[in-house]
Design a protein around this motif. Sequence first.
Motif, mmCIF file in Angstrom:
data_model
loop_
_atom_site.group_PDB
_atom_site.id
_atom_site.type_symbol
_atom_site.label_atom_id
_atom_site.label_comp_id
_atom_site.label_asym_id
_atom_site.label_seq_id
_atom_site.Cartn_x
_atom_site.Cartn_y
_atom_site.Cartn_z
ATOM 1 N N ALA A 1 0.811 -1.221 0.000
ATOM 2 C CA ALA A 1 0.000 0.000 0.000
ATOM 3 C C ALA A 1 0.845 1.272 0.000
ATOM 4 C CB ALA A 1 -0.937 0.003 1.215
ATOM 5 N N SER A 2 2.144 1.157 0.241
ATOM 6 C CA SER A 2 3.008 2.331 0.319
ATOM 7 C C SER A 2 3.434 2.791 -1.073
ATOM 8 C CB SER A 2 4.252 2.022 1.154
ATOM 9 O OG SER A 2 5.175 3.092 1.108
ATOM 10 N N ASN A 3 3.350 4.105 -1.322
ATOM 11 C CA ASN A 3 3.813 4.634 -2.606
ATOM 12 C C ASN A 3 4.951 5.628 -2.460
ATOM 13 O OD1 ASN A 3 2.564 6.951 -1.686
ATOM 14 N ND2 ASN A 3 0.770 6.743 -3.001
ATOM 15 N N TRP A 4 5.541 5.704 -1.254
ATOM 16 C CA TRP A 4 6.705 6.579 -1.031
ATOM 17 C C TRP A 4 7.553 5.933 0.050
ATOM 18 C CZ3 TRP A 4 6.686 12.137 1.441
ATOM 19 C CH2 TRP A 4 7.926 12.746 1.206
ATOM 20 N N ASN A 5 8.646 5.309 -0.346
ATOM 21 C CA ASN A 5 9.464 4.553 0.603
ATOM 22 C C ASN A 5 10.890 4.510 0.108
ATOM 23 O OD1 ASN A 5 9.465 2.146 -1.311
ATOM 24 N ND2 ASN A 5 7.288 2.306 -0.831
ATOM 25 N N THR B 1 11.093 6.569 -4.978
ATOM 26 C CA THR B 1 10.430 5.517 -4.215
ATOM 27 C C THR B 1 10.806 4.179 -4.834
ATOM 28 O OG1 THR B 1 8.331 4.846 -3.181
ATOM 29 C CG2 THR B 1 8.272 5.368 -5.533
ATOM 30 N N HIS B 2 10.736 3.131 -4.032
ATOM 31 C CA HIS B 2 11.090 1.797 -4.521
ATOM 32 C C HIS B 2 10.069 1.262 -5.510
ATOM 33 C CE1 HIS B 2 14.705 0.438 -2.630
ATOM 34 N NE2 HIS B 2 14.261 0.577 -1.396
ATOM 35 N N LYS B 3 10.565 0.364 -6.361
ATOM 36 C CA LYS B 3 9.709 -0.487 -7.173
ATOM 37 C C LYS B 3 10.099 -1.937 -6.902
ATOM 38 C CE LYS B 3 8.818 2.806 -10.885
ATOM 39 N NZ LYS B 3 8.818 3.033 -12.354
ATOM 40 N N VAL B 4 9.142 -2.820 -7.079
ATOM 41 C CA VAL B 4 9.413 -4.242 -6.885
ATOM 42 C C VAL B 4 10.561 -4.670 -7.797
ATOM 43 C CG1 VAL B 4 8.480 -6.565 -7.212
ATOM 44 C CG2 VAL B 4 7.099 -4.804 -6.083
ATOM 45 N N ASP B 5 11.461 -5.461 -7.243
ATOM 46 C CA ASP B 5 12.639 -6.020 -7.905
ATOM 47 C C ASP B 5 13.820 -5.061 -7.968
ATOM 48 O OD1 ASP B 5 11.793 -8.628 -8.308
ATOM 49 O OD2 ASP B 5 10.764 -8.132 -10.170
ATOM 50 N N ASP B 6 13.732 -3.894 -7.316
ATOM 51 C CA ASP B 6 14.937 -3.087 -7.125
ATOM 52 C C ASP B 6 15.991 -3.926 -6.415
ATOM 53 O OD1 ASP B 6 13.839 -0.824 -8.247
ATOM 54 O OD2 ASP B 6 13.568 0.251 -6.350
ATOM 55 N N ILE B 7 17.242 -3.782 -6.835
ATOM 56 C CA ILE B 7 18.361 -4.395 -6.131
ATOM 57 C C ILE B 7 19.044 -3.310 -5.309
ATOM 58 C CG2 ILE B 7 20.571 -5.604 -6.324
ATOM 59 C CD1 ILE B 7 18.222 -7.321 -7.139
ATOM 60 N N VAL B 8 19.160 -3.536 -4.008
ATOM 61 C CA VAL B 8 19.753 -2.565 -3.092
ATOM 62 C C VAL B 8 21.060 -3.137 -2.563
ATOM 63 C CG1 VAL B 8 19.442 -1.238 -0.968
ATOM 64 C CG2 VAL B 8 17.466 -1.748 -2.423
#
Length: 381
Positions: free
Chosen positions: A194-198, A334-341
């Motif tokens: 549900a988060s759109n800013w992280n 903001t993050h997106k799914v599958d970002d590598i950190v």
Amino acid sequence: MPDDVEDSILIGRIWDPAGGGPSPVVVRGGDVFDVSAEFPTVRDICELAEPAAVVSGLDGRRVGSFAEVLANTAAAVRDRDRPWLLAPVDLQALKAAGVTFAVSMIERVIEERARGDLGLAADIRQRTLAGVGADLHNLSPGSEEAARVKSLFVAEGLWSQYLEVGIGPDAEIFTKGQILSAVGTAVPVGVLAASNWNNPEPEVALIVQSSGRIVGATLGNDVNLRDVEGRSALLLPLAKDNNASCALGPLIRLFDDRFDLERVRGLEVRLDIEGEDGFRLEAISEMTQISRDPEALVRQLVGPHHHYPDGAVLMLGTMFAPTQDRDRPGEGFTHKVDDIVRIGSPALGTLVNRVRHTEDCEPWDFGVRDLMGNLVRRGLL
């Protein structure tokens, strides 16, 4: 692993399929040695009078090379008959310090004012930075000069509770997660769907004995939901403590004559984010910019006012303030799914995680009762 791995005293944890549970390990010469027969938990090692001296002379059962164990940890289909890495702490409390860097403080003020609105945040950021104009990292929290700067913020209509913990006498120290809930390297970290800013928060984490003595360090990702915390600071538990939202590792480096708190004070922590959309972000946090000394933070964590009989890991905060636009101008990162950190420091190695929705990360289902039962069945307690 650290650049000077041959001169590093490293401990961690693996999941041992043969024992059906976790085991403390020593990593030496590129190999991983199970030392659970001597020390059933990492907590037991860290509570020693001289952990580094004991570990440097400790033998154990070789379970494989570090490269092999790491590869199995990261594998898309893990071999459940071979060991894999876990977060390097177990019974220690998972604690974190917030707003310990001036840049972070300003961003928290912005979050609070924007109430999770990315566009409004960009406008407030521009006006706030123009109004502040000072080099705040030299301020000593709780000092007369800090009080003066705080009064300037207030006069400009920029009062915030984050000023209190950023430059006031008392630090913000909170519970990041429950005991045993941290994830390690090469596994997903989670943000709420549900988060759109992280964003990630790359940090150095101290290993603290029950006595308050600091005996080592590792790297951490204090994953943060900026829209949630921005709505209200009272939502900090929801913003911070979710499944797979605390990553630590890859290993603990114990303090010795080559690596100590003074070296920690001078560390650089690098952050690299790669997205499947081609987005790339690189940043550096310099521990020399921290507003509160690590020892001062530990004194606020543990002492006559608060005890941690199994010790604690304390994440020291971040100066990473992600304002680089990712999608639309003014909306920041903001993050997106599958970002590598990747969070790395030459002295501590690199912590690597892939971003998933926290609801889709592997559930945390091995608690303290499970650990105690497992150690008893293995004859280690």
